[in-house]
Write an enzyme that holds these catalytic residues in place. Sequence first.
Site, PDB file in Angstrom:
ATOM      1  N   ASN A  11       6.850 -16.706  10.148  1.00 40.89           N
ATOM      2  CA  ASN A  11       6.797 -15.273   9.856  1.00 40.89           C
ATOM      3  C   ASN A  11       7.523 -15.042   8.532  1.00 40.89           C
ATOM      4  O   ASN A  11       8.731 -15.262   8.439  1.00 40.89           O
ATOM      5  CB  ASN A  11       7.468 -14.500  10.996  1.00 40.89           C
ATOM      6  CG  ASN A  11       7.515 -13.010  10.715  1.00 40.89           C
ATOM      7  OD1 ASN A  11       6.992 -12.530   9.696  1.00 40.89           O
ATOM      8  ND2 ASN A  11       8.138 -12.272  11.623  1.00 40.89           N
TER       9      ASN A  11
ATOM     10  N   TYR B 275       4.520  -0.319  -1.579  1.00 40.62           N
ATOM     11  CA  TYR B 275       3.709  -1.526  -1.809  1.00 40.62           C
ATOM     12  C   TYR B 275       3.757  -1.891  -3.294  1.00 40.62           C
ATOM     13  O   TYR B 275       3.988  -3.047  -3.656  1.00 40.62           O
ATOM     14  CB  TYR B 275       2.271  -1.251  -1.358  1.00 40.62           C
ATOM     15  CG  TYR B 275       1.288  -2.370  -1.655  1.00 40.62           C
ATOM     16  CD1 TYR B 275       1.251  -3.534  -0.882  1.00 40.62           C
ATOM     17  CD2 TYR B 275       0.372  -2.263  -2.713  1.00 40.62           C
ATOM     18  CE1 TYR B 275       0.345  -4.557  -1.162  1.00 40.62           C
ATOM     19  CE2 TYR B 275      -0.539  -3.281  -2.989  1.00 40.62           C
ATOM     20  CZ  TYR B 275      -0.551  -4.424  -2.212  1.00 40.62           C
ATOM     21  OH  TYR B 275      -1.451  -5.437  -2.491  1.00 40.62           O
TER      22      TYR B 275
ATOM     23  N   SER C 281      -0.320  -7.474  -7.761  1.00 41.75           N
ATOM     24  CA  SER C 281      -1.463  -6.553  -7.647  1.00 41.75           C
ATOM     25  C   SER C 281      -1.544  -5.699  -8.903  1.00 41.75           C
ATOM     26  O   SER C 281      -0.516  -5.452  -9.556  1.00 41.75           O
ATOM     27  CB  SER C 281      -1.274  -5.638  -6.440  1.00 41.75           C
ATOM     28  OG  SER C 281      -2.184  -4.560  -6.507  1.00 41.75           O
TER      29      SER C 281
ATOM     30  N   ARG D   4      -6.958 -16.184   5.862  1.00 38.75           N
ATOM     31  CA  ARG D   4      -8.134 -15.365   5.526  1.00 38.75           C
ATOM     32  C   ARG D   4      -8.022 -14.840   4.096  1.00 38.75           C
ATOM     33  O   ARG D   4      -7.018 -15.049   3.416  1.00 38.75           O
ATOM     34  CB  ARG D   4      -8.298 -14.191   6.509  1.00 38.75           C
ATOM     35  CG  ARG D   4      -7.057 -13.355   6.693  1.00 38.75           C
ATOM     36  CD  ARG D   4      -7.188 -12.506   7.972  1.00 38.75           C
ATOM     37  NE  ARG D   4      -5.891 -12.018   8.395  1.00 38.75           N
ATOM     38  CZ  ARG D   4      -5.427 -10.814   8.110  1.00 38.75           C
ATOM     39  NH1 ARG D   4      -6.155  -9.968   7.421  1.00 38.75           N
ATOM     40  NH2 ARG D   4      -4.234 -10.447   8.530  1.00 38.75           N
TER      41      ARG D   4
ATOM     42  N   ALA E  13       6.001  -1.120  -5.468  1.00 43.69           N
ATOM     43  CA  ALA E  13       7.357  -1.568  -5.826  1.00 43.69           C
ATOM     44  C   ALA E  13       7.527  -3.048  -5.477  1.00 43.69           C
ATOM     45  O   ALA E  13       8.101  -3.828  -6.251  1.00 43.69           O
ATOM     46  CB  ALA E  13       8.407  -0.728  -5.100  1.00 43.69           C
ATOM     47  N   THR E  14       6.986  -3.456  -4.318  1.00 42.12           N
ATOM     48  CA  THR E  14       7.117  -4.876  -3.947  1.00 42.12           C
ATOM     49  C   THR E  14       6.332  -5.748  -4.925  1.00 42.12           C
ATOM     50  O   THR E  14       6.768  -6.833  -5.295  1.00 42.12           O
ATOM     51  CB  THR E  14       6.617  -5.162  -2.506  1.00 42.12           C
ATOM     52  OG1 THR E  14       5.203  -4.932  -2.415  1.00 42.12           O
ATOM     53  CG2 THR E  14       7.333  -4.316  -1.473  1.00 42.12           C
TER      54      THR E  14
ATOM     55  N   ASN F 220       1.204 -15.844  -1.490  1.00 39.32           N
ATOM     56  CA  ASN F 220       0.052 -14.942  -1.364  1.00 39.32           C
ATOM     57  C   ASN F 220       0.185 -13.955  -0.203  1.00 39.32           C
ATOM     58  O   ASN F 220      -0.314 -12.837  -0.302  1.00 39.32           O
ATOM     59  CB  ASN F 220      -1.220 -15.793  -1.190  1.00 39.32           C
ATOM     60  CG  ASN F 220      -2.377 -14.964  -0.668  1.00 39.32           C
ATOM     61  OD1 ASN F 220      -3.023 -14.240  -1.431  1.00 39.32           O
ATOM     62  ND2 ASN F 220      -2.646 -15.024   0.627  1.00 39.32           N
TER      63      ASN F 220
ATOM     64  N   GLY G  69      -0.250 -17.206   3.784  1.00 39.10           N
ATOM     65  CA  GLY G  69      -1.325 -16.268   4.147  1.00 39.10           C
ATOM     66  C   GLY G  69      -2.698 -16.850   3.859  1.00 39.10           C
ATOM     67  O   GLY G  69      -3.577 -16.170   3.333  1.00 39.10           O
TER      68      GLY G  69
HETATM   69  N1  LIG Z   1      -7.494  -7.513  -1.297  1.00 35.99           N
HETATM   70  C1  LIG Z   1      -7.152  -6.918  -2.408  1.00 35.99           C
HETATM   71  O1  LIG Z   1      -7.898  -6.100  -2.965  1.00 35.99           O
HETATM   72  C2  LIG Z   1      -5.817  -7.222  -3.061  1.00 35.99           C
HETATM   73  C3  LIG Z   1      -5.559  -6.631  -4.300  1.00 35.99           C
HETATM   74  C4  LIG Z   1      -4.358  -6.899  -4.934  1.00 35.99           C
HETATM   75  C5  LIG Z   1      -3.445  -7.744  -4.334  1.00 35.99           C
HETATM   76  N2  LIG Z   1      -3.715  -8.293  -3.116  1.00 35.99           N
HETATM   77  C6  LIG Z   1      -2.701  -9.169  -2.543  1.00 35.99           C
HETATM   78  O2  LIG Z   1      -3.279 -10.423  -2.267  1.00 35.99           O
HETATM   79  C7  LIG Z   1      -2.639 -11.012  -1.131  1.00 35.99           C
HETATM   80  C8  LIG Z   1      -3.697 -11.401  -0.107  1.00 35.99           C
HETATM   81  O3  LIG Z   1      -4.422 -10.246   0.217  1.00 35.99           O
HETATM   82  P1  LIG Z   1      -5.706 -10.268   1.192  1.00 35.99           P
HETATM   83  O4  LIG Z   1      -6.511  -9.074   0.832  1.00 35.99           O
HETATM   84  O5  LIG Z   1      -6.321 -11.608   1.205  1.00 35.99           O
HETATM   85  O6  LIG Z   1      -4.957  -9.975   2.575  1.00 35.99           O
HETATM   86  P2  LIG Z   1      -5.416 -10.151   4.095  1.00 35.99           P
HETATM   87  O7  LIG Z   1      -6.868 -10.495   4.183  1.00 35.99           O
HETATM   88  O8  LIG Z   1      -4.918  -8.938   4.795  1.00 35.99           O
HETATM   89  O9  LIG Z   1      -4.564 -11.446   4.556  1.00 35.99           O
HETATM   90  C9  LIG Z   1      -3.167 -11.370   4.568  1.00 35.99           C
HETATM   91  C10 LIG Z   1      -2.583 -12.733   4.873  1.00 35.99           C
HETATM   92  O10 LIG Z   1      -1.156 -12.598   4.893  1.00 35.99           O
HETATM   93  C11 LIG Z   1      -0.638 -13.138   6.102  1.00 35.99           C
HETATM   94  N3  LIG Z   1       0.538 -12.390   6.555  1.00 35.99           N
HETATM   95  C12 LIG Z   1       0.667 -11.053   6.674  1.00 35.99           C
HETATM   96  N4  LIG Z   1       1.885 -10.739   7.174  1.00 35.99           N
HETATM   97  C13 LIG Z   1       2.545 -11.915   7.351  1.00 35.99           C
HETATM   98  C14 LIG Z   1       3.825 -12.269   7.854  1.00 35.99           C
HETATM   99  N5  LIG Z   1       4.731 -11.356   8.271  1.00 35.99           N
HETATM  100  N6  LIG Z   1       4.166 -13.571   7.902  1.00 35.99           N
HETATM  101  C15 LIG Z   1       3.294 -14.511   7.505  1.00 35.99           C
HETATM  102  N7  LIG Z   1       2.050 -14.254   7.039  1.00 35.99           N
HETATM  103  C16 LIG Z   1       1.679 -12.966   6.962  1.00 35.99           C
HETATM  104  C17 LIG Z   1      -1.778 -13.028   7.099  1.00 35.99           C
HETATM  105  O11 LIG Z   1      -1.586 -14.017   8.106  1.00 35.99           O
HETATM  106  P3  LIG Z   1      -2.189 -13.899   9.627  1.00 35.99           P
HETATM  107  O12 LIG Z   1      -3.524 -13.213   9.525  1.00 35.99           O
HETATM  108  O13 LIG Z   1      -2.297 -15.305  10.067  1.00 35.99           O
HETATM  109  O14 LIG Z   1      -1.204 -13.108  10.409  1.00 35.99           O
HETATM  110  C18 LIG Z   1      -3.009 -13.274   6.223  1.00 35.99           C
HETATM  111  O15 LIG Z   1      -3.262 -14.660   6.115  1.00 35.99           O
HETATM  112  C19 LIG Z   1      -1.637  -9.974  -0.622  1.00 35.99           C
HETATM  113  O16 LIG Z   1      -0.348 -10.268  -1.121  1.00 35.99           O
HETATM  114  C20 LIG Z   1      -2.143  -8.670  -1.229  1.00 35.99           C
HETATM  115  O17 LIG Z   1      -1.119  -7.737  -1.398  1.00 35.99           O
HETATM  116  C21 LIG Z   1      -4.879  -8.052  -2.461  1.00 35.99           C
END
Ligand SMILES: NC(=O)c1ccc[n+]([C@@H]2O[C@H](COP(=O)([O-])OP(=O)(O)OC[C@H]3O[C@@H](n4cnc5c(N)ncnc54)[C@H](OP(=O)(O)O)[C@@H]3O)[C@@H](O)[C@H]2O)c1
Length: 247
Positions: free
Chosen positions: A62, A155, A142, A14, A157-158, A89, A11
Amino acid sequence: MTQKGVALVTGASRGIGAAIAKKLGSQGYLVGVHYRSGKSQAEAILSEIKTAGGKGFLISFNIGNPADITNTIEGMVKEYGPVAALVNNAGITGDALLMRQSNEQIDELLNVNLRGAIVCTRECVKSMIKAKNGGSIVFISSVVGETGNAGQSVYSATKSGLIGFAKSIAQEVASRKIRSNVVTPGFIKTDMTENLTDAQKESILRSIPLERMGEPEEVANAVAFLVGTDSRYITGEVIAVNGGMST
Ligand SMILES: NC(=O)c1ccc[n+]([C@@H]2O[C@H](COP(=O)([O-])OP(=O)(O)OC[C@H]3O[C@@H](n4cnc5c(N)ncnc54)[C@H](OP(=O)(O)O)[C@@H]3O)[C@@H](O)[C@H]2O)c1
Protein backbone atom coordinates in the site's frame (compact mmCIF):
# COMPACT_ATOMS: atom_id res chain seq x y z
CA MET A 1 17.26 -9.54 -25.77
CA THR A 2 19.90 -8.46 -23.20
CA GLN A 3 18.59 -8.97 -19.66
CA LYS A 4 18.58 -5.68 -17.74
CA GLY A 5 18.07 -5.10 -14.02
CA VAL A 6 14.95 -4.73 -11.91
CA ALA A 7 12.48 -2.04 -12.97
CA LEU A 8 9.80 -1.44 -10.34
CA VAL A 9 6.60 0.09 -11.77
CA THR A 10 4.11 1.14 -9.12
CA GLY A 11 0.40 0.87 -9.93
CA ALA A 12 1.08 -1.51 -12.81
CA SER A 13 -2.16 -3.49 -12.47
CA ARG A 14 -3.97 -1.26 -14.98
CA GLY A 15 -3.95 1.93 -17.05
CA ILE A 16 -0.71 3.82 -17.62
CA GLY A 17 1.33 1.67 -15.18
CA ALA A 18 0.32 -1.55 -16.98
CA ALA A 19 1.42 -0.07 -20.33
CA ILE A 20 4.75 1.02 -18.80
CA ALA A 21 5.34 -2.43 -17.27
CA LYS A 22 4.71 -4.13 -20.63
CA LYS A 23 6.96 -1.70 -22.50
CA LEU A 24 9.85 -2.14 -20.03
CA GLY A 25 9.32 -5.91 -20.14
CA SER A 26 9.71 -5.80 -23.93
CA GLN A 27 12.99 -3.94 -23.44
CA GLY A 28 14.55 -6.63 -21.27
CA TYR A 29 13.99 -5.29 -17.75
CA LEU A 30 13.03 -7.66 -14.95
CA VAL A 31 9.76 -5.87 -14.24
CA GLY A 32 8.30 -5.56 -10.73
CA VAL A 33 4.57 -5.42 -11.53
CA HIS A 34 3.23 -3.61 -8.49
CA TYR A 35 -0.41 -3.61 -7.43
CA ARG A 36 -2.47 -2.95 -4.30
CA SER A 37 -5.94 -4.46 -4.81
CA GLY A 38 -5.85 -5.62 -8.44
CA LYS A 39 -4.03 -8.93 -7.99
CA SER A 40 -5.72 -10.76 -10.87
CA GLN A 41 -5.21 -7.76 -13.17
CA ALA A 42 -1.51 -7.61 -12.21
CA GLU A 43 -1.21 -11.38 -12.83
CA ALA A 44 -2.66 -10.85 -16.31
CA ILE A 45 -0.14 -8.06 -17.06
CA LEU A 46 2.76 -10.25 -15.85
CA SER A 47 1.56 -13.10 -18.00
CA GLU A 48 1.39 -10.75 -21.06
CA ILE A 49 4.99 -9.70 -20.35
CA LYS A 50 6.10 -13.33 -20.18
CA THR A 51 4.17 -14.36 -23.29
CA ALA A 52 5.98 -11.58 -25.17
CA GLY A 53 9.33 -13.07 -24.04
CA GLY A 54 9.95 -10.71 -21.11
CA LYS A 55 10.54 -11.35 -17.41
CA GLY A 56 8.97 -10.02 -14.24
CA PHE A 57 7.40 -10.68 -10.87
CA LEU A 58 4.45 -9.46 -8.82
CA ILE A 59 4.90 -7.13 -5.87
CA SER A 60 2.23 -5.63 -3.63
CA PHE A 61 2.21 -2.89 -1.02
CA ASN A 62 0.00 0.00 0.00
CA ILE A 63 1.68 3.21 -1.20
CA GLY A 64 -0.14 5.03 1.59
CA ASN A 65 1.78 3.03 4.23
CA PRO A 66 5.51 3.92 4.50
CA ALA A 67 6.46 0.87 6.61
CA ASP A 68 4.78 -1.43 4.10
CA ILE A 69 6.75 0.23 1.26
CA THR A 70 10.11 -0.08 3.08
CA ASN A 71 9.66 -3.71 4.14
CA THR A 72 8.42 -4.88 0.76
CA ILE A 73 11.10 -3.10 -1.30
CA GLU A 74 13.82 -4.44 1.03
CA GLY A 75 12.44 -7.95 0.48
CA MET A 76 12.26 -7.36 -3.29
CA VAL A 77 15.93 -6.33 -3.46
CA LYS A 78 16.96 -9.42 -1.44
CA GLU A 79 15.03 -11.71 -3.77
CA TYR A 80 15.54 -10.16 -7.21
CA GLY A 81 18.63 -7.95 -6.90
CA PRO A 82 19.26 -4.19 -6.93
CA VAL A 83 16.86 -1.72 -8.49
CA ALA A 84 17.91 -0.37 -11.90
CA ALA A 85 14.79 1.71 -12.51
CA LEU A 86 11.80 2.98 -10.56
CA VAL A 87 8.65 4.37 -12.13
CA ASN A 88 6.53 6.16 -9.54
CA ASN A 89 3.18 5.81 -11.30
CA ALA A 90 0.57 4.76 -8.69
CA GLY A 91 -1.83 7.55 -7.89
CA ILE A 92 -5.39 8.48 -7.02
CA THR A 93 -7.65 11.42 -7.81
CA GLY A 94 -10.00 13.07 -5.38
CA ASP A 95 -11.73 15.71 -7.42
CA ALA A 96 -13.67 18.25 -5.36
CA LEU A 97 -13.69 21.95 -4.65
CA LEU A 98 -11.30 22.68 -1.79
CA MET A 99 -14.16 23.92 0.43
CA ARG A 100 -15.70 20.43 0.26
CA GLN A 101 -12.52 18.49 0.97
CA SER A 102 -12.08 16.94 4.43
CA ASN A 103 -8.74 16.59 6.23
CA GLU A 104 -8.97 12.83 5.67
CA GLN A 105 -9.35 13.26 1.89
CA ILE A 106 -6.46 15.73 1.79
CA ASP A 107 -4.26 13.36 3.82
CA GLU A 108 -5.06 10.42 1.55
CA LEU A 109 -4.13 12.34 -1.61
CA LEU A 110 -0.88 13.63 -0.08
CA ASN A 111 0.04 10.24 1.36
CA VAL A 112 -0.59 8.15 -1.74
CA ASN A 113 0.45 10.53 -4.53
CA LEU A 114 3.32 12.40 -2.90
CA ARG A 115 4.65 10.75 0.26
CA GLY A 116 4.29 7.30 -1.35
CA ALA A 117 6.50 8.30 -4.29
CA ILE A 118 8.99 9.94 -1.93
CA VAL A 119 9.32 6.82 0.24
CA CYS A 120 9.53 4.47 -2.78
CA THR A 121 12.28 6.68 -4.18
CA ARG A 122 14.24 6.69 -0.92
CA GLU A 123 14.11 2.89 -0.66
CA CYS A 124 15.06 2.31 -4.31
CA VAL A 125 17.84 4.93 -4.28
CA LYS A 126 19.38 3.12 -1.25
CA SER A 127 19.58 -0.01 -3.39
CA MET A 128 20.94 1.90 -6.44
CA ILE A 129 23.67 3.60 -4.40
CA LYS A 130 24.70 0.32 -2.80
CA ALA A 131 24.90 -1.42 -6.19
CA LYS A 132 27.07 1.43 -7.62
CA ASN A 133 25.56 0.93 -11.07
CA GLY A 134 23.57 4.16 -11.51
CA GLY A 135 19.82 4.09 -12.06
CA SER A 136 16.83 5.93 -13.47
CA ILE A 137 13.73 7.21 -11.70
CA VAL A 138 10.65 8.50 -13.49
CA PHE A 139 7.73 10.22 -11.82
CA ILE A 140 4.25 10.28 -13.37
CA SER A 141 2.99 13.74 -12.57
CA SER A 142 0.19 15.42 -14.59
CA VAL A 143 -0.49 18.38 -16.84
CA VAL A 144 -2.46 19.85 -13.92
CA GLY A 145 0.72 19.77 -11.80
CA GLU A 146 2.02 22.41 -14.22
CA THR A 147 -1.15 24.38 -14.97
CA GLY A 148 -3.38 23.85 -11.93
CA ASN A 149 -7.08 23.00 -12.32
CA ALA A 150 -10.19 24.14 -10.49
CA GLY A 151 -11.67 21.21 -8.59
CA GLN A 152 -8.32 19.42 -8.45
CA SER A 153 -6.34 21.68 -6.14
CA VAL A 154 -5.00 19.01 -3.80
CA TYR A 155 -4.39 16.49 -6.59
CA SER A 156 -2.56 19.23 -8.55
CA ALA A 157 -0.51 20.10 -5.45
CA THR A 158 0.65 16.48 -5.17
CA LYS A 159 1.56 16.42 -8.86
CA SER A 160 3.46 19.76 -8.66
CA GLY A 161 5.18 18.41 -5.54
CA LEU A 162 6.49 15.45 -7.55
CA ILE A 163 8.16 17.85 -10.00
CA GLY A 164 10.00 19.74 -7.23
CA PHE A 165 10.99 16.47 -5.60
CA ALA A 166 12.22 14.91 -8.85
CA LYS A 167 14.34 17.96 -9.69
CA SER A 168 15.85 18.00 -6.18
CA ILE A 169 16.65 14.30 -6.21
CA ALA A 170 18.22 14.72 -9.66
CA GLN A 171 20.70 17.10 -8.05
CA GLU A 172 21.24 14.98 -4.92
CA VAL A 173 22.13 11.75 -6.70
CA ALA A 174 23.60 12.86 -10.06
CA SER A 175 27.12 12.13 -8.82
CA ARG A 176 25.99 8.50 -8.32
CA LYS A 177 24.87 8.34 -11.98
CA ILE A 178 21.26 8.12 -10.89
CA ARG A 179 18.84 10.20 -12.99
CA SER A 180 15.42 11.53 -12.02
CA ASN A 181 12.86 12.83 -14.53
CA VAL A 182 9.14 13.51 -14.81
CA VAL A 183 6.43 12.77 -17.35
CA THR A 184 3.30 14.93 -17.25
CA PRO A 185 0.43 13.17 -19.04
CA GLY A 186 -2.61 15.08 -20.23
CA PHE A 187 -5.91 13.21 -20.54
CA ILE A 188 -5.21 9.53 -21.07
CA LYS A 189 -7.82 6.80 -21.64
CA THR A 190 -7.78 4.79 -18.37
CA ASP A 191 -10.14 3.93 -15.49
CA MET A 192 -9.17 7.29 -13.96
CA THR A 193 -10.75 9.25 -16.84
CA GLU A 194 -13.49 6.70 -17.64
CA ASN A 195 -15.89 8.25 -15.13
CA LEU A 196 -15.89 11.73 -16.67
CA THR A 197 -19.30 12.84 -17.99
CA ASP A 198 -19.77 13.30 -21.74
CA ALA A 199 -19.94 17.06 -21.19
CA GLN A 200 -16.60 16.97 -19.32
CA LYS A 201 -15.04 14.85 -22.07
CA GLU A 202 -16.26 17.26 -24.78
CA SER A 203 -14.85 20.24 -22.92
CA ILE A 204 -11.51 18.44 -22.40
CA LEU A 205 -11.29 17.53 -26.10
CA ARG A 206 -11.73 21.20 -27.02
CA SER A 207 -8.60 21.98 -24.96
CA ILE A 208 -6.39 19.39 -26.71
CA PRO A 209 -4.75 20.66 -29.92
CA LEU A 210 -4.29 17.09 -31.24
CA GLU A 211 -8.09 16.65 -30.73
CA ARG A 212 -8.07 13.30 -28.93
CA MET A 213 -7.30 11.74 -25.57
CA GLY A 214 -3.96 9.94 -25.25
CA GLU A 215 -3.35 6.20 -25.02
CA PRO A 216 -1.45 4.68 -22.05
CA GLU A 217 1.13 3.31 -24.52
CA GLU A 218 1.93 6.89 -25.60
CA VAL A 219 2.91 7.75 -22.01
CA ALA A 220 4.82 4.45 -21.72
CA ASN A 221 6.94 5.36 -24.76
CA ALA A 222 8.15 8.57 -23.08
CA VAL A 223 8.80 6.74 -19.81
CA ALA A 224 10.80 4.02 -21.57
CA PHE A 225 12.94 6.72 -23.22
CA LEU A 226 13.64 8.32 -19.83
CA VAL A 227 14.35 4.96 -18.16
CA GLY A 228 16.74 3.78 -20.88
CA THR A 229 20.22 4.84 -21.91
CA ASP A 230 19.06 6.91 -24.92
CA SER A 231 18.32 9.62 -22.35
CA ARG A 232 21.57 9.15 -20.39
CA TYR A 233 22.40 12.90 -20.45
CA ILE A 234 18.92 13.99 -19.33
CA THR A 235 18.09 14.50 -15.66
CA GLY A 236 15.82 16.84 -13.68
CA GLU A 237 13.60 17.30 -16.75
CA VAL A 238 9.86 17.23 -17.40
CA ILE A 239 8.41 15.76 -20.61
CA ALA A 240 4.76 16.57 -21.36
CA VAL A 241 2.67 13.91 -23.12
CA ASN A 242 -0.57 15.79 -23.54
CA GLY A 243 -1.44 16.32 -27.20
CA GLY A 244 -0.28 19.92 -27.05
CA MET A 245 -2.35 21.09 -24.06
CA SER A 246 0.52 23.06 -22.55
CA THR A 247 1.52 24.84 -25.78
N1 LIG B 1 -5.34 8.91 -16.76
C1 LIG B 1 -4.98 10.16 -16.94
O1 LIG B 1 -5.56 10.89 -17.74
C2 LIG B 1 -3.82 10.74 -16.15
C3 LIG B 1 -3.42 12.04 -16.46
C4 LIG B 1 -2.35 12.60 -15.78
C5 LIG B 1 -1.70 11.86 -14.81
N2 LIG B 1 -2.12 10.60 -14.52
C6 LIG B 1 -1.39 9.88 -13.48
O2 LIG B 1 -0.92 8.66 -14.00
C7 LIG B 1 -0.87 7.67 -12.97
C8 LIG B 1 -1.64 6.44 -13.43
O3 LIG B 1 -2.95 6.84 -13.73
P1 LIG B 1 -4.04 5.83 -14.36
O4 LIG B 1 -5.02 6.68 -15.07
O5 LIG B 1 -3.37 4.71 -15.06
O6 LIG B 1 -4.70 5.32 -12.99
P2 LIG B 1 -5.64 4.07 -12.66
O7 LIG B 1 -6.07 3.38 -13.91
O8 LIG B 1 -6.67 4.59 -11.72
O9 LIG B 1 -4.62 3.09 -11.87
C9 LIG B 1 -4.07 3.52 -10.65
C10 LIG B 1 -3.03 2.52 -10.18
O10 LIG B 1 -2.52 2.99 -8.93
C11 LIG B 1 -2.60 1.95 -7.96
N3 LIG B 1 -2.87 2.50 -6.62
C12 LIG B 1 -3.82 3.39 -6.28
N4 LIG B 1 -3.80 3.61 -4.94
C13 LIG B 1 -2.78 2.85 -4.44
C14 LIG B 1 -2.27 2.62 -3.14
N5 LIG B 1 -2.75 3.23 -2.04
N6 LIG B 1 -1.23 1.77 -3.00
C15 LIG B 1 -0.73 1.13 -4.07
N7 LIG B 1 -1.18 1.28 -5.33
C16 LIG B 1 -2.20 2.14 -5.52
C17 LIG B 1 -3.74 1.06 -8.43
O11 LIG B 1 -3.53 -0.24 -7.90
P3 LIG B 1 -4.73 -1.33 -7.65
O12 LIG B 1 -5.74 -1.14 -8.75
O13 LIG B 1 -4.04 -2.63 -7.71
O14 LIG B 1 -5.30 -1.02 -6.31
C18 LIG B 1 -3.60 1.13 -9.95
O15 LIG B 1 -2.68 0.17 -10.41
C19 LIG B 1 -1.45 8.34 -11.72
O16 LIG B 1 -0.41 8.81 -10.90
C20 LIG B 1 -2.25 9.51 -12.28
O17 LIG B 1 -2.36 10.56 -11.36
C21 LIG B 1 -3.17 10.02 -15.16
